[in-house]
Enzyme design. Structure first.
Site, short mmCIF file in Angstrom:
data_model
loop_
_atom_site.label_atom_id
_atom_site.label_comp_id
_atom_site.label_asym_id
_atom_site.label_seq_id
_atom_site.Cartn_x
_atom_site.Cartn_y
_atom_site.Cartn_z
N ARG A 21 -8.71 15.95 16.13
CA ARG A 21 -8.47 14.59 15.60
C ARG A 21 -9.38 13.67 16.38
NH1 ARG A 21 -2.91 11.33 14.52
NH2 ARG A 21 -3.10 12.61 12.66
N HIS A 70 -8.24 12.48 5.93
CA HIS A 70 -7.08 13.16 6.54
C HIS A 70 -6.61 14.27 5.58
CE1 HIS A 70 -3.82 13.90 9.14
NE2 HIS A 70 -3.08 12.83 8.95
N GLN A 126 -3.04 16.11 5.66
CA GLN A 126 -1.93 15.28 5.19
C GLN A 126 -1.79 15.36 3.67
OE1 GLN A 126 0.30 13.12 6.98
NE2 GLN A 126 1.27 13.36 5.00
N ASP A 166 0.42 3.34 3.24
CA ASP A 166 0.08 3.71 4.62
C ASP A 166 -0.01 2.41 5.42
OD1 ASP A 166 -0.74 5.09 6.89
OD2 ASP A 166 -2.78 5.46 6.19
N CYS A 195 2.41 8.84 4.88
CA CYS A 195 2.07 9.88 5.86
C CYS A 195 2.81 9.70 7.18
CB CYS A 195 0.56 9.91 6.08
SG CYS A 195 -0.10 8.40 6.82
N ARG A 200 3.84 19.33 6.48
CA ARG A 200 2.64 19.43 7.33
C ARG A 200 2.64 20.79 8.03
NH1 ARG A 200 0.15 14.87 9.23
NH2 ARG A 200 -1.38 16.37 10.01
N1 CP Z 1 0.73 11.58 9.45
C1 CP Z 1 0.19 11.88 10.64
O1 CP Z 1 -0.90 12.44 10.73
O2 CP Z 1 0.99 11.55 11.68
P1 CP Z 1 0.59 11.58 13.23
O3 CP Z 1 -0.42 10.49 13.45
O4 CP Z 1 1.87 11.37 13.93
O5 CP Z 1 -0.02 12.93 13.52
N1 NVA Z 2 -4.43 5.61 8.34
C1 NVA Z 2 -3.69 5.99 9.52
C2 NVA Z 2 -3.09 7.34 9.33
C3 NVA Z 2 -2.27 7.85 10.49
C4 NVA Z 2 -1.74 9.22 10.27
C5 NVA Z 2 -4.60 5.96 10.73
O1 NVA Z 2 -5.73 6.46 10.63
O2 NVA Z 2 -4.20 5.43 11.76
#
Ligand code: CP
Ligand code: NVA
Length: 308
Positions: A107, A134, A137, A225, A266, A294
């Site tokens: 990530r 992502h 997700q 989101d 998400c 997930r």
């Molecule tokens: N939805 C998601 O990816 O959550 P986190 O940021 O908690 O991993």
């Molecule tokens: N759009 C959000 C998703 C988190 C899972 C971010 O990138 O922070």
């Protein structure tokens, strides 16, 4: 070498087999078997590196637990634990990690970090979120929709709010899984043109409607989101909130959609901002199934990466 980088970079038949396998693996995990080891241990003896340059609850837990359920082991590392892109090149880190582990999930912020790892890693790499996309997700979201309502093909999916990284993976999924995608958000925060073009030039359906109340008419799935993503400049918060305020998913919005509409997010969510508690905790919401899936879908993604 199979990397799971994005939905549009993965064959549709592979996406389908991942979803099928995720469903099969999930069906074995109820009651007291929920947290147990799987009967088959496809990752027995394997080591998986989970690298987080941003915070995470779901991705961290679900990958870590998924690997363990399949008999493997993990090393969870933050960006600060590694010399990733500072102190040594990303390429060199990728080469070294490949000598220690069997798979890498990352990530990160800039997509280029992920892509450079892929270029130099000799083990599979999985995208656990970048500023741009992502995909894990959205695989969980498709799984969740189809568990509740059957095939998502031909359905109407409405995205409410910021055209961000999660939205981008929905655009990719619209092409792969054949659903209509409606973007309802401010023009300033539209999804990336490149991704919209990809969908349109391949015959996908992409509709823009900045009036959320009418956008959701006939919707089978409404998704929102956060208004400020982890990579967004926090000083832009007030401006973004002002732009996005009229795209809140609340009970009135849900009442304009199909009676069978599902709501997804998400998570993490900001209750009272992009979505109300009434919707999150209401009868249309499937957010906890979405979060659970997930785990199942990523287990299937990891097996697919390892050629299983
Ligand atoms: N939805 C998601 O990816 O959550 P986190 O940021 O908690 O991993
Ligand atoms: N759009 C959000 C998703 C988190 C899972 C971010 O990138 O922070």
């Amino acid at each position: 070498m199979r990397h799971f980088l994005d939905i549009h970079k993965t064959r549709v038949s592979d996406l389908r087999s991942i979803l099928d396998q995720a469903g099969q693996m999930k069906s074995c995990r109820t009651g007291r078997f929920r947290g147990a080891l799987d009967d088959v241990q496809p990752l027995d003896g394997s080591m998986v590196a989970l690298i987080f340059e941003k915070p995470s609850t779901r991705t961290r837990m679900s990958f870590d637990i998924g690997v363990r359920q399949m008999g493997g082991q993990t090393m969870v590392l933050s960006g600060n634990d590694l010399h990733l892109g500072h102190g040594e090149t990303i390429a060199d880190t990728a080469r070294v990690l490949s000598r220690y582990v069997d798979m890498i999930m990352v990530r990160t912020f800039d997509e280029s970090v992920l892509l450079e790892m892929v270029d130099y890693a000799t083990v599979p790499v999985i995208n656990g979120l970048t500023n741009r996309t992502h995909p894990c997700q959205i695989m969980a979201d498709i799984m969740t929709y189809e568990e509740h309502r059957g095939s998502i093909s031909g359905k109407k999916v409405v995205w409410a709010g910021d055209g961000n990284n999660v939205c981008a993976s929905y655009l990719h999924a619209a092409l792969a899984f054949g659903f209509d995608f409606v973007f309802s958000g401010p023009v300033e925060l539209s999804p990336e043109e490149e991704f919209v073009e990809l969908l349109l030039s391949n015959g996908g359906r992409y509709i823009v409607n900045d009036d959320l109340k009418t956008a959701v008419i006939g919707a089978d799935l409404v998704v929102s989101d956060t208004w400020v993503s982890m990579h967004d400049d926090q000083s832009s918060k007030e401006r973004r909130h002002n732009l996005l305020r009229s795209f809140q998913v609340n009970e009135e919005i849900i009442a304009h959609a199909n009676s069978e509409v599902l709501f997804m997010h998400c998570l993490p969510a900001h209750r009272g901002e992009e979505v109300t508690s009434g919707v999150m905790d209401g009868p249309h919401s499937v957010i906890w199934d979405e979060a659970e899936n997930r785990l199942h879908v990523q287990k299937a993604i990891m097996r697919w990466c390892l050629g299983q």
